[in-house]
Structures are given as structure tokens and as C-alpha cells.
Design an enzyme around this catalytic site. Structure first.
Site, PDB file in Angstrom:
ATOM      1  N   HIS A 121     102.300  -3.825  34.146  1.00  0.00           N
ATOM      2  CA  HIS A 121     100.980  -3.918  34.452  1.00  0.00           C
ATOM      3  C   HIS A 121     100.223  -2.730  34.954  1.00  0.00           C
ATOM      4  O   HIS A 121      99.155  -2.769  35.356  1.00  0.00           O
ATOM      5  CB  HIS A 121     100.466  -5.029  35.213  1.00  0.00           C
ATOM      6  N   GLU A 124      98.112  -9.038  19.417  1.00  0.00           N
ATOM      7  CA  GLU A 124      97.332  -7.742  19.467  1.00  0.00           C
ATOM      8  C   GLU A 124      97.598  -6.970  18.098  1.00  0.00           C
ATOM      9  O   GLU A 124      96.373  -6.166  17.850  1.00  0.00           O
ATOM     10  CB  GLU A 124      98.159  -6.678  20.633  1.00  0.00           C
TER      11      GLU A 124
END
Length: 658
Positions: A464, A397
Site C-alpha cells: 500500500h 480492476e
């Protein structure tokens, strides 16, 4: 030290000498000024000038270099005016960053240099992005990124090398191994024999060279450049060297054994090269004196102009104006009512139309190519636009955010998808310290959109389901967007891509297939920074965004006896203060609703602003309704109890009671 001229012309040999001597003489002068108290700080590269000078000389002038704070030679070889450099170091308005950055923490596109940030490692991924732009445009160019031996332990180093290797990017990664990361010796930093040995783990070439030998550096970088261009691959070059001063002058050198100074003093890059040129018959005492006299004149004249520059007079209006790059493209209004579409369909359609509108736009993210992304937003994009523009990424990322910034430096737009907004923590540094600050620091925009699938309510658990938007509203230079309708999802993603600034684009996962609405089929943009009036009422203002909009409208529909004024913020940074004020004035009672946890959520900032600016219009205390101050639980029953929606009725009744 053995020098091999390898067919280099006499003129080039002498040019290398002048360029090698210039940073040495500048540094020697800076140390004098430091002792005199006329400058405040200095990071010395004395002893390792040959690396920066040799590498930069081996490049084309329009190839980007990502240097560190001991690479003065990069700046001087690129012919940056010394007086402007000195003004930069002194924090003057006429430097390269309007006094906003220190020493070498700046860049200048005119000279194809992208300056460092203090975190060191992020530089490497920017080189990936620049190289990717070269690759996409079929340009025979490379980018170069510097790292110290200490920086090779950072995650950004490994991510950048891996991305460059996987994507076949023409990048030269240069490690300046001077034996110490500040005071920590290399034997406490790594156990491999040479740092170049790490290259094999990424499937790339790695070599170790004598970083004090200017001819070896020049020739090896020149060969590396040709290799990267021809093979379309990166290379890792470790330059062995030594700094003869402290990390910066205040830190001293007591931690370094004296015998190392004696050993490396004999390997001084300037003295040894000068002696070589004498033996070649290219230098005499008279020529050396002439070269030194010319450089000394440059330095003294530059210092005179630099010291004449007055201290900065702050201009608050200018400071605030320079946080964001100006948006030059005009907004595009829709001209039809549209057809019914799901949120995910509208978002995907907007991305497609932006890809068509901007041929240089590149999409990057984990599994976004053939698989279509975790939520299938980019399904079918590869067949439409090809794998060069729709790129699967490694799980890197931070490196991908940095790559996106590198593309922006080369004038290209990019979108990165965080598979889940929760994963943004891995790339946090690049976002808040590189993307957000770069325009304010030295005028370079970051034309990057980061898509952030977010929110709970789907039983996905603590990693999440987080609402992470408030993390970024505190960072000047970012724009934070959070649509709640399909029409706004399309219009705002188009506006975000059109905008030359970094945009964090939040998409609630529960809305992807759970929310539908009319969406114009043509390309259009929804203005960033403008709220949407969902309903106009007189009893209670509900100021909200994201899923809160749907909770509020459902609650209002179930309670027709109350008149609700519902405002959808849509953009969380910058806020639409005019719309907020207008809503408060209509009702006098304010409920701030968001899915994020209560403490530190956006509601606190909204409440403070309303209290400071709309106090006289209030008929009751401001009430916040948010989720519990716990991680997001997995079990549905626990998650429903966690959600702000479970406390909405109590919050409304509390406010209505005043």
C-alpha cells in the site's frame, strides 16, 4: 444439419448466403497468395464463418462488435472495402491503421468495430463500456464481444462477465468453441461440460448453439439482442464449431486427430447452407455461379488495388505526432488567488466541477459511491450526481479499465480510482496495451483518467506504499501527472479530465490532509506537460516531484546559506525539457530527488537526458537521491530509513563538495 427458416424472407436467406460465402472465398484466395509468398501470414477461420456472419447480420449497423482474428465475417458484413482490408493485412499506409497494426488488430468507428489486441480477453470489458454508454443514454442497443474457448480461462473473461452481470449491461458475449486454443484441446482447458454453464455462476443466462448453422446463429443472436435490451442484462452464448485450418497457417494441424476433420467436414457451414437453399428452391447452379462470380470480381479488383499500394515511407514526425490525440479544448486559467484548502479538498472540488462541466463524465472505483472512497475524495458525490455516474465497482480492476475504454469509444469521459496505486498491477495489461496504444494503432482516443493514491510514509507496508509512477513513464501514449500542491491537484485533475488521452493521475496519500495551500474556487486547468518553478537559485538545482517537492523546500528553508533552484516537474510524461534545461543552466549542479526506489526510477532517465543535452553546463556529476532498492517496509523506523528523505542531506553535501 437441420435448418429452420423461422419465417425469414427469401431475400434475407439469400443475403445470408452471400455474406457467408464472401469470407470463405476471401480466405481461400488468401491461402493461395500465402503459398505463393505474396502475403506473409494468415489466421484462418475456415469452418466457423457462420458465427461471425450470423451474429453481425443480427445486429444493427451502429452496434459495436469486438471481434477476434478469426472473425473476417464481421468485417465483410459491415461492408469494409476489400481493397482497404487487404492493404491493412499488407501493412500499407492506406489500410485502417497506417501500417501500424497487423491483420485484425484494428478497429474503425465508421463501421462500429473495435479490434482486438493479442491478449484476447481485454476485448470483453470494452463491450461492457460500450453497453454502459447505451444504458446511461437509454439507447435500445447492445454490444457484442467474441471470445475463443481458450480465452475463457483468462481473468479478463471472468471480470467482464461479472461486471456486466452486476451492472445489468446489455452485452452479448459469444464464445467460439472450436475445440482448441492453438494446439491445446478443450479437455486440457476446462472440466465443465459446456462453457455456457459458467454463466450461472454470474447470475446470467447462458446457452449453447450450433455455431455452424447460420440460421440458428442468426436467430439466437437476434433473440439474445431483444432479451438484452428488454431485460437490461447480459447473455453468454457458446457456439460449437471447428476450424479446418491451423491456428495460423505456419502452425499446421498435426495435433488434431484426422477423424475430427472428417466429422466436422460434414458440418461445413457453407456447403450445408448452400444445399438447404437448393432444397428450398432458392439456389441453382446458375445462381451460385453468379454469386461466386460477383464475389470473385470484388476480390480480384480489391487485390489489384491493394498490390498497387506502395510500401510505407516512414515519417518520424507523423509517427510521434500520432501517439497522442490532439487536445482541442483550450486551457482555462484561474482568475482569483483563492482560499486555503487541504490537498484532498482541492482534488475533490476539481472532480466536482469537472462532473458539472462534463455531464457524460462517469466515475468508477471500489467504494467510491456512498462510502466516498477509501480516502473520502468522492464523499457526497452520489447525492450530487447519482449512482449512474458515481459507480461502485466489483474488485475487477482490469475490467473497469476496459469499461472506461468502452465509454471512450462511445464518446464519453470517465475516471477510475485505483483504491491504491499498488493495485494497478491487476489492470496493467489494459492500461499499457489497450489505453496507451489505441490512438496510435487506429486513431481511437482513450478519454480515461486513472487516479492513483500512492506513496509511503504512513506505515502502510509493502502493498500500500509503492511508488509506481515510473512503470508508466516508459509507455508511449500515456500521460503521467503527479501534483504536489492543492492548487495543482485541482488544476491538474481538471486538465486530465479535459484531455482526451489516458492520464495516470498520482496523488500522494500523505498529502491528502497533510498539505494545504491557496486554491482558486472557480474551475481552472493547470497545463499538463509544464513544470512549476518552486524557487530560483544559483547553487544547486533540485529537480523533483510529489513529496520530494516538500522535502526540498523544507531542506532549503533549513539551509539559508545555500541557494537552491527547485523545480517541481508536476508532469512526468511528457516532461518539460525546457524547464529542466533552464534549471541546469542556472546552477550547473543537479540533484534528482524522488521517493521511488533508485534503480529504474525516473531519476535515471532525467540524468541521462541532462547528460546528453546539458553536459557543457554541468559543474559536477549528476547526483540522484532516491529510496532504498527494497520493498517498502511496514515498521515506521524501517520506513523512515527506506525513504529518500533520510539521505537528502548526504546527497546535497556530496554535490556541494564539487
Amino acid at each position: 444439419m437441420l435448418f429452420d427458416r423461422k419465417g425469414l424472407s427469401d431475400d434475407l436467406l439469400l443475403q445470408l448466403y452471400t455474406e457467408l460465402l464472401r469470407p470463405r472465398m476471401i480466405e481461400e484466395k488468401m491461402l493461395v497468395l500465402l503459398r505463393q509468398g505474396r502475403i506473409s501470414k494468415w489466421f484462418s477461420g475456415i469452418g466457423q464463418e457462420a458465427i461471425a456472419v450470423g451474429a453481425t447480420m443480427a445486429l444493427d449497423a451502429d452496434e459495436y462488435v469486438m471481434p477476434l482474428h478469426r472473425n473476417l465475417g464481421v468485417f465483410t458484413v459491415r461492408k469494409m472495402p476489400f481493397d482497404k482490408l487487404f492493404k491493412q493485412w499488407q501493412g500499407r499506409k492506406d489500410g485502417f491503421s497506417k501500417g501500424r497494426e497487423r491483420s485484425f488488430h484494428f478497429g474503425a468507428n465508421e463501421y462500429h468495430i473495435c479490434g482486438m489486441i493479442s491478449h484476447l480477453g481485454p476485448q470483453l470489458a470494452i463491450a461492457d463500456g460500450v453497453a454502459l454508454a447505451h444504458k446511461l443514454r437509454k439507447e435500445e442497443k447492445v454490444s457484442v464481444a467474441f471470445s475463443g474457448d481458450g480465452g475463457t480461462s483468462e481473468g479478463d473473461f471472468h471480470e467482464a462477465l461479472n461486471v456486466a452481470a452486476v451492472w445489468g449491461l446489455p452485452v452479448i458475449f459469444i464464445i467460439e468453441n472450436n475445440g482448441y486454443g492453438l494446439s491445446t484441446p478443450v479437455n486440457e482447458q476446462f472440466v465443465c461440460e459446456q462453457l455456457a454453464d459458467r454463466a450461472i455462476g454470474y447470475g446470467m443466462r447462458g446457452i449453447t448453439i450450433d455455431g455452424n448453422n447460420i440460421l440458428e446463429v442468426y436467430s439466437e443472436i437476434e433473440k439474445a439482442r431483444q432479451y438484452c435490451i428488454k431485460e437490461q442484462k447480459p447473455i453468454l452464448i457458446e457456439c460449437m464449431t471447428f476450424r479446418m485450418r491451423g491456428h495460423e497457417e505456419a502452425s499446421g494441424v498435426k495435433y488434431v486427430p484426422k477423424e475430427l476433420f472428417e466429422e466436422w467436414g460434414k458440418k461445413d457451414p457453407v456447403a450445408n447452407y448452400e444445399e438447404f437453399l437448393r432444397t428450398e428452391g432458392l439456389l441453382t447452379d446458375e445462381k451460385i455461379a453468379a454469386v461466386r462470380e460477383g464475389i470473385q470480381k470484388e476480390i480480384e479488383e480489391g487485390l489489384a488495388r491493394g498490390f498497387e499500394a506502395p510500401p510505407i515511407t516512414p515519417d518520424t514526425t507523423e509517427e510521434l505526432a500520432d501517439v497522442y490525440a490532439p487536445v482541442t479544448e483550450a486551457p482555462v486559467a484561474p482568475h482569483s488567488q483563492g482560499v486555503e484548502k487541504k490537498f484532498i479538498q482541492a482534488l475533490s472540488e476539481g472532480l466536482k466541477q469537472s462532473m458539472e462541466r462534463y455531464p457524460g463524465l462517469v466515475l468508477m472505483g471500489q467504494d467510491i459511491a456512498e462510502y466516498g472512497g477509501a480516502f473520502k475524495v468522492t464523499e457526497g458525490f452520489v447525492s450530487a450526481f447519482g449512482k449512474e455516474r458515481v459507480r461502485n465497482t466489483p474488485l475487477c480492476e482490469s475490467a473497469i479499465v476496459g469499461t472506461a475504454l468502452g465509454l471512450s469509444i462511445k464518446g464519453q469521459k470517465s475516471m477510475m480510482e485505483m483504491q491504491f496505486s499498488d493495485f494497478v498491477t491487476v489492470g496493467f495489461n489494459q492500461i499499457v496495451n489497450n489505453l496507451a496504444k489505441i490512438h496510435y494503432r487506429w486513431g481511437q482516443n482513450a478519454d480515461v483518467v486513472i487516479r492513483m493514491p500512492t506513496g509511503g510514509g504512513v506505515g502502510a507496508g509493502p502493498f500500500h506504499s509503492q511508488s509506481t509512477e515510473a512503470w508508466f513513464t516508459h509507455v508511449p501514449g500515456l500521460k503521467v501527472v503527479y501534483p504536489s500542491t492543492p492548487a495543482d491537484a485541482k488544476g491538474l485533475i481538471n486538465a486530465a479530465i479535459q484531455d482526451p488521452n489516458p492520464v495516470m493521475f498520482f496523488e500522494h496519500k500523505g498529502m491528502y490532509r497533510g498539505i494545504s495551500g491557496l486554491v482558486p474556487e472557480e474551475y481552472y486547468t493547470t497545463p499538463i506537460g509544464k513544470a512549476r518553478q518552486v524557487a530560483t537559485g544559483s547553487d544547486i538545482s533540485i529537480i523533483t516531484y510529489g513529496m520530494g517537492v516538500h522535502w526540498a523546500t523544507a531542506y532549503a528553508a533549513a539551509h539559508p546559506d545555500m541557494s537552491f533552484d527547485i523545480l517541481d516537474l508536476r508532469t512526468l510524461l511528457p516532461l518539460d525539457h525546457d524547464a529542466i534545461r533552464a534549471s541546469v543552466l542556472r546552477t550547473g549542479k543537479v540533484l534528482l530527488l524522488h521517493e521511488d526506489t533508485l534503480f529504474g526510477g525516473l531519476g535515471g532517465e532525467l540524468a541521462a537526458w541532462i547528460a546528453e543535452n546539458c553536459f557543457e553546463a554541468l559543474d559536477a556529476p549528476i547526483v540522484r537521491c532516491a529510496s532504498l532498492d527494497t520493498p517498502v517496509p511496514f515498521a515506521i523506523e524501517l520506513e523512515q530509513n527506506f525513504m529518500a528523505s533520510s539521505r537528502l542531506d548526504a546527497a546535497v553535501q556530496k554535490l556541494a563538495g564539487y
